[in-house]
Design a protein around this motif. Structure first.
Motif, PDB file in Angstrom:
ATOM      1  N   ASP A 186      -5.151   7.096   0.142  1.00 49.91           N
ATOM      2  CA  ASP A 186      -4.483   5.969  -0.498  1.00 49.91           C
ATOM      3  C   ASP A 186      -4.099   6.363  -1.921  1.00 49.91           C
ATOM      4  O   ASP A 186      -4.832   7.077  -2.611  1.00 49.91           O
TER       5      ASP A 186
ATOM      6  N   LYS B  24      -2.342   5.103  -5.815  1.00 48.36           N
ATOM      7  CA  LYS B  24      -1.966   4.015  -6.722  1.00 48.36           C
ATOM      8  C   LYS B  24      -0.891   4.513  -7.677  1.00 48.36           C
ATOM      9  O   LYS B  24      -0.802   5.708  -7.970  1.00 48.36           O
TER      10      LYS B  24
ATOM     11  N   THR C 101       0.838  -1.207   0.000  1.00 55.24           N
ATOM     12  CA  THR C 101       0.000   0.000   0.000  1.00 55.24           C
ATOM     13  C   THR C 101       0.868   1.251   0.000  1.00 55.24           C
ATOM     14  O   THR C 101       1.985   1.257   0.518  1.00 55.24           O
TER      15      THR C 101
END
Length: 373
Positions: free
Chosen positions: A135, A137, A123
């Protein structure tokens, strides 16, 4: 053998949250000494009337143009801490907001900060100066330029203004912002100590090559991926590496920090974002270097058929002495100089011809190759 390139280990430490406010910056430029900067050598010349000769650009040296207090308050909300966690550990560093829509934003950092997650799984968490987290990506990355593009589902963020690193001058003030040793929103100041420093970092086969900005603004482990800011509040470099005197682990700042020039980084970032495959490219001279050569310069072992060097007529065995007017001392500095240009650029390459054939300068159009993401 004489060496002027620098090979550095890049290190980073988990960032922590430190709350901070936002203020509006206003830079007041009150007239100062007028000077001219040589466009090629970057040498500074005083000018009584502010007029510059051909090949030199005007520069006004002001005494109050670097408003550290207000610039820091304005910019720190756009600089983030990044934690990349895997089942076996992870890496951390800094990043910054490149652009933002109503619903999402692109965050830029160094590839080595998130490499562990990209290579396995895990993560990535982005933390802002006010403690908010999101979060992230990975959109794409480029190991050769040590750049990674992340995306978060958080919009309407203040993006940093992008400057022009090709116009930098040694001695101008800069500010480094990031999360050294986990201390988020840390601001340090200094000057540009040198330009066009050939720096390589990483393991064999996985190196990044940077035509770096050198600064004495304190940069420590955890600053990786953070912002180097000029007096106008623009990002002009991505902080990436530090020199260390220790033979073991990682030491603190000794006044030798290095940043990826933003103009070089921006090309890679934009390619990653706009490419259908989220990949980038690198310029290609079309040569293989002789790794056993111990003289000054980079000797060509063989040529790539049909690429720029062969088309221009550079022979095998020639020793590259300069690229684009910048001195080449070894293979690493040659690679760094080449990669400072965009694919398709036309550059000058000066070589010592084999068998005592003298020195000759060739005009070469660089090709294009996929970069190593």
């Amino acid at each position: 053998m004489r060496k002027s390139t620098i090979n550095l280990a890049l290190a980073f430490v988990l960032g922590a949250s430190v709350a901070g406010g936002i203020a509006v910056a206003e830079i007041n430029n009150i007239g100062g000494v007028k000077a001219c900067v040589d466009n090629k050598t970057k040498v500074l010349f005083l000018s009584a009337d502010g007029k510059c000769a051909k090949g030199r650009s005007p520069l006004e040296l002001t005494t109050n143009a670097f408003d550290v207090k207000n610039l820091a308050a304005t910019i720190t909300p756009s600089v983030v801490s990044i934690a990349a966690e895997t089942s076996t550990g992870g890496g951390t560093g800094s990043g910054w907001v490149y652009n933002s829509s109503a619903s999402s934003s692109y965050i830029i950092t160094n590839n080595h900060v998130i490499d562990a997650v990209a290579s396995t799984s895990g993560t990535i968490t982005v933390e802002f100066s006010n403690g908010d987290q999101a979060d992230a990506k990975i959109i794409g990355r480029d190991k050769a330029y040590d750049i990674a593009v992340l995306q978060i589902n958080k919009g309407n963020l203040a993006a940093l203004n992008v400057g022009d690193s090709t116009k930098l001058v040694v001695g101008e003030p800069v500010m480094a912002i990031g999360s050294p040793l986990g201390l988020a929103s840390t601001v340090t100041t200094g000057i540009i100590s040198a330009l066009n420093r050939p720096v390589s970092a990483g393991t064999v086969g996985q190196e990044s090559f940077v035509n770096a900005i050198q600064t004495d603004a304190a940069i420590n482990p955890g600053n990786s991926g953070g912002a180097l800011i000029n007096a106008q509040g623009q990002i002009i470099g991505v902080n990436s590496a530090i020199a260390t005197l220790s033979s073991g682990g990682t030491s603190g700042s000794i006044g030798l920090g290095f940043a990826i020039p933003i103009t070089e980084a921006k090309r890679v970032i934009d390619e990653i974002i706009t490419s259908p495959t989220n990949t980038s490219t690198r310029p290609l001279l079309g040569v293989y270097f002789d790794s056993t050569y111990e003289g000054i310069g980079a000797r060509i072992l063989r040529l790539t058929p049909g690429e720029g060097a062969e088309v221009a007529g550079i022979p095998v065995g020639a020793v590259i002495k300069s690229i684009g007017g910048q001195r080449v001392t070894d293979q690493v500095s040659a690679v760094v100089r080449i990669r400072s240009y965009a694919p398709g650029a036309t550059i000058s390459v000066t070589v010592d011809l084999p068998n005592g054939g003298g020195t000759k300068t060739f005009t070469v159009k660089l090709g294009k190759a996929p970069s190593n993401g």
